[in-house]
Design an enzyme around this catalytic site. Structure first.
Site, PDB file in Angstrom:
ATOM      1  N   SER A 262       0.780  -1.279   0.148  1.00  0.00           N
ATOM      2  CA  SER A 262       0.104  -0.067  -0.017  1.00  0.00           C
ATOM      3  C   SER A 262       0.766   1.367   0.123  1.00  0.00           C
ATOM      4  O   SER A 262       2.111   1.150   0.296  1.00  0.00           O
ATOM      5  CB  SER A 262      -1.068  -0.150   1.229  1.00  0.00           C
ATOM      6  N   LYS A 263       0.349   2.566  -0.376  1.00  0.00           N
ATOM      7  CA  LYS A 263       0.954   3.751  -0.255  1.00  0.00           C
ATOM      8  C   LYS A 263       1.645   3.976   1.120  1.00  0.00           C
ATOM      9  O   LYS A 263       2.669   4.586   1.380  1.00  0.00           O
ATOM     10  CB  LYS A 263       0.068   4.878  -0.757  1.00  0.00           C
ATOM     11  N   ARG A 264       0.954   3.406   2.143  1.00  0.00           N
ATOM     12  CA  ARG A 264       1.506   3.626   3.602  1.00  0.00           C
ATOM     13  C   ARG A 264       2.813   2.844   3.696  1.00  0.00           C
ATOM     14  O   ARG A 264       3.737   3.360   4.318  1.00  0.00           O
ATOM     15  CB  ARG A 264       0.581   3.118   4.542  1.00  0.00           C
ATOM     16  N   GLY A 266       4.950   2.608   1.559  1.00  0.00           N
ATOM     17  CA  GLY A 266       5.926   3.299   0.994  1.00  0.00           C
ATOM     18  C   GLY A 266       6.523   4.499   1.869  1.00  0.00           C
ATOM     19  O   GLY A 266       7.536   4.843   2.190  1.00  0.00           O
ATOM     20  N   ASP A 267       5.480   5.198   2.541  1.00  0.00           N
ATOM     21  CA  ASP A 267       5.724   6.363   3.139  1.00  0.00           C
ATOM     22  C   ASP A 267       6.413   5.911   4.781  1.00  0.00           C
ATOM     23  O   ASP A 267       7.195   6.581   5.152  1.00  0.00           O
ATOM     24  CB  ASP A 267       4.141   6.769   4.001  1.00  0.00           C
TER      25      ASP A 267
END
Ligand code: GLU
Length: 505
Positions: A262-264, A266-267
């Site tokens: 998920s994008k999270r 990556g963050d």
């Protein structure tokens, strides 16, 4: 079917930036098309206006331009099966909605969102299907006359697909084999909405795949649950004979732990999940992209290609042409592929080393300017050439390794470990002697310097390299000394040596 030209499509919905998983899907479609001398179509699936995000389509086109993935037909290219934006194909779909209604394979339903919600609350696991449709407000319960009257009076309605229970549905999947599903578990999906006169994803997707003569549907695993319905739709529309083969690609999994990427992630771990930087038009939030983070497009392509497939050898570095030659859809894995972003860094490092200096130089020049340095491009290129082998992942990492090419050491630090170890009694005298020798070298190129200095070292058993490095760099980093001195030139080299001797004594 066997002699049909291979035609595949990438069919994103413009609901935001393209996720890196979508990029892999497009890449696999591209490799498959190229390998079979077929066509790749770019179709924009924008029938859900509530999820439309401005800028998303341009973003998608730009991302593939950057990655070197070309489409043969579609949005941005044109072609004989257009238009390729579903919102521009409204009229195309209507006749197939009519066809399904006339054949009794679909029906009209008037249930309002409120009524549906009430049913869902009253009945746990409520599903609109053969068991429940008889107690809902639709053309099957109201009859033809009443249905016609309601439609004529402008009542909002949807058209639902009528799934017959008790049928075994087979999805022919090139990766997963024969996937069997019992029709009883499917619900009567909405195919069309009178409110916006648009079909839903399912109908538009099938109609377009058929009209665009798609032979293989290669897409993410998240679409596998829709595939049985799609198979039923092909049959209901009379197109079973030209139904595409399916290939549902393995999910991309988190780098650590369980679940899908998920994008999270990556963050949290510091890597991009989008090909290009994305500026959210609503919130203004910026999400990082592979391009802006300093990745080379070839490295991203190579990295993604190996997430879910491998050539069966230990070769990891594959050019686009090698990928096209070796890619095998049938050998994709069924289980998810861990998104090993650290491996992505490794790919970038490898590709940096194989990319011509002239290609990397403009990016380094940009970074130099940010640090207040303006240098002619051939000088910038020369530094990149000397330093790109130093195990850097990104061009920007060159700056702290390379500042001394452009800025002379300001002070010489006796406490620096490298200086302490290499600047001893007698070093200053040796450097002064070396400086005198350099003064008289006619050819101040790396080769010329080598020819003049090497014999001087051998004859006296001298090892001046580290101390010379202290003079020119100030510490223990940098390239071969001859290359460095040649780059700096005679004047600057001698000046730095003189200053070091004065400072360190
Ligand atoms: N529009 C779907 C998406 O956004 C396409 C799925 C498919 O390839 O059938 O991914």
């Amino acid at each position: 079917m066997a002699d049909r030209k291979v035609r595949v499509r990438f069919a994103p919905s413009p609901t935001g930036p393209l996720h890196i998983g979508g990029v892999r899907t497009a890449l696999y479609n591209y490799l498959f098309a190229r390998q079979h001398g077929g066509d790749l179509v770019l179709r924009i699936e924008d029938t859900d206006s509530s999820r439309f995000v401005p800028g998303a389509e341009d973003y998608i086109l730009e991302a593939f331009r950057w990655l070197g993935i070309q489409f043969d037909e579609g949005v941005g290219v044109g072609g004989p099966h257009g238009p390729y934006r579903q919102s521009e194909r409204r009229d195309v779909y209507k006749q197939y909605v009519r066809q399904l209604l006339d054949a009794g394979r679909a029906y009209v339903a008037f249930d309002t969102p409120e009524e549906l919600n009430a049913r869902r609350e009253a009945t746990p696991n409520f599903q609109y299907d053969a068991r429940t449709r008889g107690s809902m407000r639709n053309s099957l319960t109201l009859g033809a006359q009443e249905t016609e009257r309601l439609v004529r009076e402008g009542a909002q309605y949807v058209v639902r697909f009528k799934v017959e229970p008790g049928e075994e549905i087979h999805v022919d999947d090139m990766i997963r084999g024969d996937v069997k599903v019992l029709s009883d578990i499917l619900d009567d999906k909405v195919l069309y909405k009178s409110a916006d006169e648009l079909p839903t994803y399912h109908l538009a997707n099938i109609v377009d795949d058929h009209l665009m003569e798609i032979t293989h549907v290669i897409r993410g695993e998240e679409w596998l649950p829709s595939a049985p319905l799609h198979v039923l739709l092909y049959h209901a529309l009379g197109w079973a004979g030209t139904m595409p083969r399916f290939a549902h690609l393995p999910l991309l999994l988190k780098p650590d732990g369980k679940g899908k990427l998920s994008k999270r992630d990556g963050d949290r771990l510091g890597f991009p999940v989008f090909p290009l930087e994305w500026h959210d038009p609503k919130t203004g939030a910026v999400s990082s992209g592979y391009r802006e983070s300093g990745y080379l497009p070839q490295a991203v392509v190579n990295f993604l290609a190996l997430l879910g497939w491998n050539p069966g050898t230990d070769q990891e570095l594959l050019s686009m042409d090698e990928l096209i030659a070796q890619f095998d859809l049938a050998k994709c894995s069924k289980s998810g592929a861990r998104f090993d972003y650290v491996k992505g860094l490794w790919f970038n490092r490898e590709y940096l080393q194989h990319t011509p200096d002239a290609v990397l130089a403009p990016e380094f020049d940009r970074i130099l300017r940010q640090n207040g340095i303006e240098a002619p491009m051939d000088r910038v290129e020369a530094v990149v050439g000397m330093m790109k082998m130093k195990k850097i992942n990104f061009v920007r990492e060159l700056w702290p390794l390379c500042d001394f090419f452009f800025i002379a050491p300001q002070t010489y630090d006796r406490e620096d470990k490298f200086v302490r170890k290499n600047w001893k009694e007698g070093t200053a005298a040796e450097m002064t002697e070396l400086a005198a020798l350099l003064e008289g070298v006619a050819d101040f190129s790396a080769e010329g310097l080598r020819a003049a200095v090497d014999p001087w070292c051998q004859e006296g058993g001298r090892k001046p390299w580290n101390a010379w490095r202290v003079c020119l760099v100030g510490t223990g980093k940098g390239p071969d000394m001859y290359e460095l001195a040649a780059f700096l030139g005679r004047g600057e080299t001698l000046e730095r040596m003189r200053r070091a001797v004065a400072a360190l004594g």
